[in-house]
Design a protein around this motif. Structure first.
Motif, PDB file in Angstrom:
ATOM      1  N   UNK A  66       0.797  -1.220   0.000  1.00  0.00           N
ATOM      2  CA  UNK A  66       0.000   0.000   0.000  1.00  0.00           C
ATOM      3  C   UNK A  66       0.835   1.279   0.000  1.00  0.00           C
ATOM      4  N   UNK A  67       2.162   1.149   0.149  1.00  0.00           N
ATOM      5  CA  UNK A  67       3.008   2.322   0.116  1.00  0.00           C
ATOM      6  C   UNK A  67       2.936   3.196   1.347  1.00  0.00           C
ATOM      7  N   UNK A  68       2.581   2.616   2.479  1.00  0.00           N
ATOM      8  CA  UNK A  68       2.477   3.393   3.718  1.00  0.00           C
ATOM      9  C   UNK A  68       3.865   3.760   4.237  1.00  0.00           C
ATOM     10  N   UNK A  69       3.961   4.895   4.939  1.00  0.00           N
ATOM     11  CA  UNK A  69       5.244   5.271   5.536  1.00  0.00           C
ATOM     12  C   UNK A  69       5.401   4.627   6.912  1.00  0.00           C
ATOM     13  N   UNK A  70       6.606   4.714   7.443  1.00  0.00           N
ATOM     14  CA  UNK A  70       6.905   4.063   8.722  1.00  0.00           C
ATOM     15  C   UNK A  70       6.065   4.623   9.866  1.00  0.00           C
ATOM     16  N   UNK A  71       5.783   5.921   9.824  1.00  0.00           N
ATOM     17  CA  UNK A  71       4.983   6.523  10.903  1.00  0.00           C
ATOM     18  C   UNK A  71       3.609   5.870  10.981  1.00  0.00           C
ATOM     19  N   UNK A  72       3.029   5.613   9.839  1.00  0.00           N
ATOM     20  CA  UNK A  72       1.719   4.955   9.798  1.00  0.00           C
ATOM     21  C   UNK A  72       1.819   3.548  10.408  1.00  0.00           C
ATOM     22  N   UNK A  73       2.886   2.833  10.074  1.00  0.00           N
ATOM     23  CA  UNK A  73       3.050   1.479  10.576  1.00  0.00           C
ATOM     24  C   UNK A  73       3.274   1.468  12.091  1.00  0.00           C
ATOM     25  N   UNK A  74       4.039   2.439  12.577  1.00  0.00           N
ATOM     26  CA  UNK A  74       4.297   2.509  14.019  1.00  0.00           C
ATOM     27  C   UNK A  74       3.004   2.801  14.768  1.00  0.00           C
ATOM     28  N   UNK A  75       2.158   3.652  14.205  1.00  0.00           N
ATOM     29  CA  UNK A  75       0.844   3.868  14.814  1.00  0.00           C
ATOM     30  C   UNK A  75       0.070   2.554  14.889  1.00  0.00           C
ATOM     31  N   UNK A  76       0.201   1.750  13.833  1.00  0.00           N
ATOM     32  CA  UNK A  76      -0.456   0.442  13.840  1.00  0.00           C
ATOM     33  C   UNK A  76       0.045  -0.449  14.966  1.00  0.00           C
ATOM     34  N   UNK A  77       1.327  -0.357  15.287  1.00  0.00           N
ATOM     35  CA  UNK A  77       1.873  -1.150  16.390  1.00  0.00           C
ATOM     36  C   UNK A  77       1.260  -0.749  17.723  1.00  0.00           C
ATOM     37  N   UNK A  78       0.964   0.547  17.879  1.00  0.00           N
ATOM     38  CA  UNK A  78       0.301   0.975  19.123  1.00  0.00           C
ATOM     39  C   UNK A  78      -1.108   0.399  19.207  1.00  0.00           C
ATOM     40  N   UNK A  79      -1.792   0.324  18.072  1.00  0.00           N
ATOM     41  CA  UNK A  79      -3.117  -0.298  18.059  1.00  0.00           C
ATOM     42  C   UNK A  79      -3.017  -1.770  18.436  1.00  0.00           C
ATOM     43  N   UNK A  80      -2.031  -2.453  17.859  1.00  0.00           N
ATOM     44  CA  UNK A  80      -1.810  -3.865  18.197  1.00  0.00           C
ATOM     45  C   UNK A  80      -1.483  -4.013  19.678  1.00  0.00           C
ATOM     46  N   UNK A  81      -0.698  -3.075  20.206  1.00  0.00           N
ATOM     47  CA  UNK A  81      -0.329  -3.133  21.616  1.00  0.00           C
ATOM     48  C   UNK A  81      -1.518  -2.990  22.539  1.00  0.00           C
ATOM     49  N   UNK A  82      -2.450  -2.122  22.182  1.00  0.00           N
ATOM     50  CA  UNK A  82      -3.653  -1.955  23.005  1.00  0.00           C
ATOM     51  C   UNK A  82      -4.458  -3.247  23.051  1.00  0.00           C
ATOM     52  N   UNK A  83      -4.570  -3.903  21.902  1.00  0.00           N
ATOM     53  CA  UNK A  83      -5.301  -5.180  21.841  1.00  0.00           C
ATOM     54  C   UNK A  83      -4.570  -6.244  22.654  1.00  0.00           C
ATOM     55  N   UNK A  84      -3.247  -6.309  22.497  1.00  0.00           N
ATOM     56  CA  UNK A  84      -2.470  -7.274  23.263  1.00  0.00           C
ATOM     57  C   UNK A  84      -2.556  -7.042  24.755  1.00  0.00           C
ATOM     58  N   UNK A  85      -2.610  -5.779  25.150  1.00  0.00           N
ATOM     59  CA  UNK A  85      -2.748  -5.434  26.575  1.00  0.00           C
ATOM     60  C   UNK A  85      -4.035  -6.029  27.148  1.00  0.00           C
ATOM     61  N   UNK A  86      -5.115  -5.896  26.421  1.00  0.00           N
ATOM     62  CA  UNK A  86      -6.401  -6.434  26.879  1.00  0.00           C
ATOM     63  C   UNK A  86      -6.358  -7.958  26.970  1.00  0.00           C
ATOM     64  N   UNK A  87      -5.829  -8.597  25.931  1.00  0.00           N
ATOM     65  CA  UNK A  87      -5.766 -10.061  25.932  1.00  0.00           C
ATOM     66  C   UNK A  87      -4.907 -10.570  27.083  1.00  0.00           C
ATOM     67  N   UNK A  88      -3.743  -9.955  27.269  1.00  0.00           N
ATOM     68  CA  UNK A  88      -2.820 -10.405  28.315  1.00  0.00           C
ATOM     69  C   UNK A  88      -3.409 -10.263  29.712  1.00  0.00           C
ATOM     70  N   UNK A  89      -4.232  -9.251  29.896  1.00  0.00           N
ATOM     71  CA  UNK A  89      -4.782  -8.996  31.229  1.00  0.00           C
ATOM     72  C   UNK A  89      -6.107  -9.699  31.490  1.00  0.00           C
ATOM     73  N   UNK A  90      -6.650 -10.336  30.466  1.00  0.00           N
ATOM     74  CA  UNK A  90      -7.908 -11.057  30.651  1.00  0.00           C
ATOM     75  C   UNK A  90      -7.817 -12.533  30.290  1.00  0.00           C
TER      76      UNK A  90
END
Length: 299
Positions: A134-158
């Motif tokens: 899709x030609x996304x820049x690194x900043x966009x991808x890093x934002x995606x990692x924060x989204x993944x982290x939020x989901x992982x936080x919920x899974x890990x704690x539940x």
């Protein structure tokens, strides 16, 4: 954190007209008393490691110390270049990259545990192949990692993210859910759609056992990373198309906890059941044991 469940993430994002990634960044600033710039820089460094692992897996020798695995990421990429694939080029590339990162892990290379070393290939496989497509820049991808982290936080704690506690559903399953939800956000989907993607992904991995041959994070772990990347893409597409998880995603996470808790110990990373105890699995284990130097041999 102001959230502990996925539905709370969705509600906060709707209330504040924000994305999951922005919500997670703001929460981390508050939790760690660190600047947003520093938090983003650290996550950017992690993304660089992911890209390096993909590159290494595609260009260098990744035969593991056991000799059981290595080179499949490159084989799949070569197959992709040779003509039409069965699963489509996007899926095949995500698989190739996911396998490569997992092989780098098995060969003692540097990876990012997302959320564990055993599931380290799923998110890089999905993210880096999508970035190229899709030609996304690194900043966009890093934002995606924060989204993944939020989901992982919920899974890990539940529930679980550890295979020793909850089977491979906890490691690969969590990674698939994180990648699927983040991919929805990267593609411009809503937080609600991202949450549905998590549930759709996790439902497809419930009950997946952890059965590594010889106790090594190689067979079948590496292949599961590759296939997990494809599942994440499929779940993201379903959610973006408007498919909803009939069972709320938070309830699916609760079920993962229930199933993992009921799973026999032989199916939770002990190498005493599943594929590890097939005739071939036992033969590979015995071969490795015979070829392992003794303390006397080492001296």
């Amino acid at each position: 954190m102001r959230f502990s469940h996925l539905h709370e993430i969705s509600a906060l994002c709707a209330e504040e007209s924000t994305t999951i990634s922005r919500l997670m960044i703001q929460e981390q600033v508050q939790e760690t008393n660190t600047t947003e710039e520093e938090i983003f820089r650290q996550m950017s460094d992690y993304y660089e490691v992911m890209k390096e692992a993909v590159h290494r897996g595609q260009t260098q020798d990744t035969v593991s110390r056991s000799g059981l695995t290595g080179g499949d990421g490159k084989r799949l990429a070569e197959y992709l270049r040779s003509g039409e694939t069965c699963s489509g080029d996007a899926s095949a590339l995500a698989m190739a990259y996911a396998l490569s990162v997992s092989e780098v892990n098995a060969s003692m290379g540097r990876i990012v545990a997302t959320p564990t070393a055993g599931s380290c290939g799923v998110i890089p496989g999905v993210f880096i192949s999508a970035q190229e497509r899709f030609g996304w820049d690194d900043e966009h991808m890093v934002n995606g990692l924060f989204a993944a982290g939020a989901i992982g936080y919920v899974i890990a704690n539940n529930s679980f993210i550890s295979g020793a506690e909850g089977g491979c559903q906890a490691e690969i399953g969590s990674a698939i859910g994180m990648a699927a939800g983040a991919m929805v956000e990267l593609r411009g989907g809503t937080p609600e759609q991202a949450v549905h993607a998590v549930g759709l992904a996790l439902k497809n991995t419930l009950g997946l056992i952890c059965d590594p041959v010889a106790g090594l994070v190689e067979i079948p772990c590496i292949v599961r990373n590759g296939l997990g990347a494809v599942t994440a893409l499929a779940a993201a597409d379903m959610a973006l198309a408007g498919v909803r998880s009939a069972i709320p995603s938070d309830e699916v996470i609760d079920v993962m906890l229930e199933v993992g808790s009921a799973m026999p110990s032989k199916h939770r990373e002990t190498a005493k059941g599943g594929l590890a105890q097939t005739p071939t699995g036992k033969r590979l284990t015995e071969s490795l044991t015979r070829n392992t130097p003794t303390k006397k041999d080492k001296s």
